[in-house]
Write an enzyme that holds these catalytic residues in place. Structure first.
Site, PDB file in Angstrom:
ATOM      1  N   GLU A 193     -37.209 126.270 114.638  1.00 37.40           N
ATOM      2  CA  GLU A 193     -37.175 125.495 115.891  1.00 37.40           C
ATOM      3  C   GLU A 193     -38.473 125.809 116.619  1.00 37.40           C
ATOM      4  OE1 GLU A 193     -34.837 123.433 116.964  1.00 37.40           O
ATOM      5  OE2 GLU A 193     -33.099 123.896 115.719  1.00 37.40           O
ATOM      6  N   CYS A 217     -39.376 123.911 125.302  1.00 35.55           N
ATOM      7  CA  CYS A 217     -39.900 123.271 124.091  1.00 35.55           C
ATOM      8  C   CYS A 217     -39.834 121.763 124.251  1.00 35.55           C
ATOM      9  CB  CYS A 217     -39.124 123.722 122.868  1.00 35.55           C
ATOM     10  SG  CYS A 217     -37.345 123.591 123.073  1.00 35.55           S
ATOM     11  N   GLY A 257     -43.894 129.804 113.209  1.00 37.66           N
ATOM     12  CA  GLY A 257     -43.166 129.156 112.110  1.00 37.66           C
ATOM     13  C   GLY A 257     -44.000 129.053 110.852  1.00 37.66           C
ATOM     14  N   GLY A 280     -39.708 129.482 118.220  1.00 39.95           N
ATOM     15  CA  GLY A 280     -40.959 129.912 118.846  1.00 39.95           C
ATOM     16  C   GLY A 280     -42.066 128.924 118.551  1.00 39.95           C
TER      17      GLY A 280
HETATM   18  P1  NAD Z   1     -43.815 132.956 119.999  1.00 38.39           P
HETATM   19  O1  NAD Z   1     -44.010 132.181 118.754  1.00 38.39           O
HETATM   20  O2  NAD Z   1     -44.948 133.675 120.570  1.00 38.39           O
HETATM   21  O3  NAD Z   1     -42.646 134.042 119.762  1.00 38.39           O
HETATM   22  C1  NAD Z   1     -41.333 133.675 119.410  1.00 38.39           C
HETATM   23  C2  NAD Z   1     -40.653 134.815 118.710  1.00 38.39           C
HETATM   24  O4  NAD Z   1     -41.224 134.999 117.417  1.00 38.39           O
HETATM   25  C3  NAD Z   1     -40.803 136.165 119.410  1.00 38.39           C
HETATM   26  O5  NAD Z   1     -39.581 136.852 119.305  1.00 38.39           O
HETATM   27  C4  NAD Z   1     -41.900 136.847 118.603  1.00 38.39           C
HETATM   28  O6  NAD Z   1     -41.853 138.248 118.657  1.00 38.39           O
HETATM   29  C5  NAD Z   1     -41.598 136.344 117.213  1.00 38.39           C
HETATM   30  N1  NAD Z   1     -42.727 136.310 116.283  1.00 38.39           N
HETATM   31  C6  NAD Z   1     -43.990 135.931 116.536  1.00 38.39           C
HETATM   32  N2  NAD Z   1     -44.730 135.963 115.404  1.00 38.39           N
HETATM   33  C7  NAD Z   1     -43.893 136.342 114.412  1.00 38.39           C
HETATM   34  C8  NAD Z   1     -44.052 136.564 113.016  1.00 38.39           C
HETATM   35  N3  NAD Z   1     -45.225 136.383 112.413  1.00 38.39           N
HETATM   36  N4  NAD Z   1     -42.973 136.953 112.300  1.00 38.39           N
HETATM   37  C9  NAD Z   1     -41.786 137.122 112.887  1.00 38.39           C
HETATM   38  N5  NAD Z   1     -41.575 136.953 114.213  1.00 38.39           N
HETATM   39  C10 NAD Z   1     -42.618 136.563 114.966  1.00 38.39           C
HETATM   40  O7  NAD Z   1     -43.203 131.917 121.069  1.00 38.39           O
HETATM   41  P2  NAD Z   1     -42.930 132.117 122.640  1.00 38.39           P
HETATM   42  O8  NAD Z   1     -44.216 132.113 123.381  1.00 38.39           O
HETATM   43  O9  NAD Z   1     -41.952 133.220 122.871  1.00 38.39           O
HETATM   44  O10 NAD Z   1     -42.124 130.775 122.968  1.00 38.39           O
HETATM   45  C11 NAD Z   1     -42.738 129.558 123.253  1.00 38.39           C
HETATM   46  C12 NAD Z   1     -42.777 128.676 122.026  1.00 38.39           C
HETATM   47  O11 NAD Z   1     -41.468 128.507 121.475  1.00 38.39           O
HETATM   48  C13 NAD Z   1     -43.244 127.274 122.347  1.00 38.39           C
HETATM   49  O12 NAD Z   1     -44.075 126.802 121.329  1.00 38.39           O
HETATM   50  C14 NAD Z   1     -41.946 126.486 122.395  1.00 38.39           C
HETATM   51  O13 NAD Z   1     -42.108 125.106 122.198  1.00 38.39           O
HETATM   52  C15 NAD Z   1     -41.173 127.133 121.310  1.00 38.39           C
HETATM   53  N6  NAD Z   1     -39.744 126.920 121.459  1.00 38.39           N
HETATM   54  C16 NAD Z   1     -39.131 126.042 120.607  1.00 38.39           C
HETATM   55  C17 NAD Z   1     -37.789 125.777 120.760  1.00 38.39           C
HETATM   56  C18 NAD Z   1     -37.094 124.791 119.859  1.00 38.39           C
HETATM   57  O14 NAD Z   1     -35.864 124.800 119.844  1.00 38.39           O
HETATM   58  N7  NAD Z   1     -37.793 123.945 119.122  1.00 38.39           N
HETATM   59  C19 NAD Z   1     -37.043 126.419 121.766  1.00 38.39           C
HETATM   60  C20 NAD Z   1     -37.704 127.318 122.596  1.00 38.39           C
HETATM   61  C21 NAD Z   1     -39.049 127.566 122.425  1.00 38.39           C
END
Ligand code: NAD
Length: 514
Positions: free
Chosen positions: A265, A299, A248, A243
């Site tokens: 990731e 991403c 992270g 995410g």
């Molecule tokens: P997001 O960070 O909003 O959410 C991702 C996940 O994390 C969701 O399931 C959410 O409920 C959970 N989450 C959020 N805050 C949390 C916390 N404090 N504790 C535990 N869980 C939590 O991301 P998004 O909008 O769904 O996705 C887009 C982002 O993800 C972009 O920044 C993208 O670059 C990144 N991404 C990275 C990769 C990679 O492999 N590097 C792959 C796909 C997406």
């Protein structure tokens, strides 16, 4: 009296479509409250699912932990056979699952099917891996001793996934974790829980058909609070979280505080360097797919184009021409290349970023605005190119939308420096026919990213390599290569098969004891 809008009608149609697909996959749909399901095609709510509460998360983890105690004793090739069956089921139901991905994320059909194909590919990879979980033998300094490493299942893996790869990321983690002898508790994105239910139903079927406990795979539903419950559960040995960097930053220290392991990731801010010798045909396809594909919601999406001054005009002429022909619309139409953004909030972020770029001296060369699409009520962004005077401000941020910032360079070292001068470190590319430049780009003083490509774009990685990035992208690696090691615990074993007990480093201690 409430009026029914066109968006409501579309949401109803999409609900029916998705429920029919879930029934085909044999997925139970836990209707309730807490997790409204949405589609970016209609911009509306479809129906609501029951969120898992904190006690439910703990119970799911305990079920997974109990099931893992037997699973870890199943020989790895037999665990691989279950993953092979999952791959077969995914192949059989590829289009059905892909349809749900399209409804939930707005991905065009070909990319949604590509995502399911990626699940199939990682299953095949993991089946092979199930016969290759090797350890090393190391030369011992002591006579009659054998020093070796062995790898063992780590326990319960918590998978937290993002909306934009709602099922592939789970499969990368799960296929590998299963052959490694782990169980998995998955918290899918709250924006894409339905494709999760469909995927998990197929794995449950594969497990049950093979005579194993379905508890090896668990799904918990909800927003970040549910993710936090998983993060804080000390029975979860590894938290694999995909995410935003923001997420992270929260997850990493929390898991570290209980000495758990993380595989992070996170976000990217990926660049492509276009050199004077670049093959412009490759540039056009590579750049347009990476920057505008998936509506800029990967991403690995290309966000910065670092182009040599001598070819800038030519490159931008080709790109703006290609952008003007990009079909934007219904992701279910086979001609569409750019679907909707995930939400109205993402539309606001797109607009704000373009406005900020212009405020920082940028010139919009293509797109720049949101557009309406006939028959749909979601948010659609025109793929956008903005020529920027410098790499600063908004260019340093990851805006999850199809915006490509153009930067100009004169010297190759300057291009590499620009590539590296962001806080994220996921993916980078160079387009060149100059071998020195190609090699420099992937050398020790080249791109500082986890993925560095030559003459292809920044997105669309194959599963055979390790996937992930450096710096604020989190440092995790998953999928191929030796990523499996993250899912296992390493044991260093010294076996003394002599009749003496010499101590390492020549230490003497009770050496003559009878
Ligand atoms: P997001 O960070 O909003 O959410 C991702 C996940 O994390 C969701 O399931 C959410 O409920 C959970 N989450 C959020 N805050 C949390 C916390 N404090 N504790 C535990 N869980 C939590 O991301 P998004 O909008 O769904 O996705 C887009 C982002 O993800 C972009 O920044 C993208 O670059 C990144 N991404 C990275 C990769 C990679 O492999 N590097 C792959 C796909 C997406």
């Amino acid at each position: 009296m409430t009026t029914t809008t066109a968006a409501d009608v579309l949401s109803l149609e999409l609900s029916e479509k998705v429920l029919a697909r879930l029934a085909t996959l044999g997925a139970a749909v836990p209707v309730g409250t807490g997790v409204p399901t949405r589609s970016p095609l209609s911009g509306g709510t479809l129906f609501e699912l029951a969120a898992t509460d904190a006690a439910g998360v703990a119970a799911a983890v305990q079920r997974a932990a109990a099931a893992q105690r037997d699973w870890r004793m199943v020989p790895a090739p037999q665990r691989g056979a279950v993953v092979r069956r999952l791959g077969e089921l995914l192949r059989e139901h590829k289009d059905t699952l892909a349809d749900i991905v399209t409804v939930e994320t707005g991905k065009i059909v070909s990319e949604a099917r590509g995502e399911v194909q990626e699940m199939i590919d990682i299953c095949e990879y993991a089946v092979g891996l199930s016969r290759q979980l090797w350890g090393r033998t190391i030369a011992s300094e002591r006579p009659g001793h054998r020093l070796s490493e062995s790898w063992h299942p780590i326990g319960v893996v918590g998978v937290i996934s993002a909306f934009n790869f709602p099922v592939a990321v789970w499969a990368w983690n799960t296929a590998v974790a299963l052959v490694c002898g782990d169980s998995v508790v998955w918290k899918p994105s709250e924006l894409a829980p339905l494709s999760a239910l469909g995927s998990a139903a197929l794995l449950e079927r594969a497990l049950v058909e093979s005579g194993h406990s379905p508890d090896i795979s668990q799904v918990v539903l909800g927003d970040r609070a549910v993710g936090e419950a998983l993060v804080d559960d000390s029975s979860v040995a590894l938290v694999s979280a995909t995410g935003s960097v923001r997420m992270g930053r929260e997850v990493g220290p929390r898991v570290a505080a209980r000495f758990g392991r993380t595989l992070l990731e996170l976000g990217g801010n990926n660049a492509a360097v276009i050199t004077p010798s670049a093959d412009l045909k490759l540039v056009t396809t590579g750049v347009v797919f990476a920057a505008a594909g998936t509506a800029g919601q990967r991403c690995t999406s290309l966000r910065r184009l670092i182009v040599h001054r001598s070819v800038k005009e030519q490159v931008l002429a080709k790109l703006t021409a290609a952008y003007s022909r990009l079909p934007i619309g219904d992701p279910f139409d086979s001609g569409t290349l750019v679907g909707p953004l995930i939400s109205a909030k993402a539309g606001d972020a797109f607009r704000a970023a373009v406005e900020a770029a212009v405020g920082q001296g940028g010139e919009v060369l293509a797109g720049g605005n949101l557009v309406a699409v006939d028959g749909l009520s979601g948010v659609f962004a025109m793929p956008t190119i903005v020529d920027m005077p410098e790499q600063a401000g908004i260019v340093l941020e990851e805006t999850f939308a199809p915006i490509l910032y153009v930067l100009t360079y004169d010297d190759f070292d300057e291009a590499i420096a620009l590539n590296n001068a962001v806080s994220q470190g996921l993916s980078a590319a160079v387009f060149t026919r100059d071998q020195q430049e190609a090699e420099r780009f992937i050398a020790d003083d080249g791109a500082d990213t986890g993925i560095a490509n030559v003459n292809i774009g920044t997105s669309g990685a194959e599963i055979g390599g390790a996937f992930g990035g450096e710096k604020e992208t989190g440092g995790g690696r998953e999928s191929g290569s030796d990523s499996w090691k993250a899912y296992m615990r390493r044991s260093t074993n010294t076996v003394n098969y002599s009749s003496a007990l010499p101590l390492a480093q020549g230490v003497t201690f009770l050496s003559d004891a009878e």
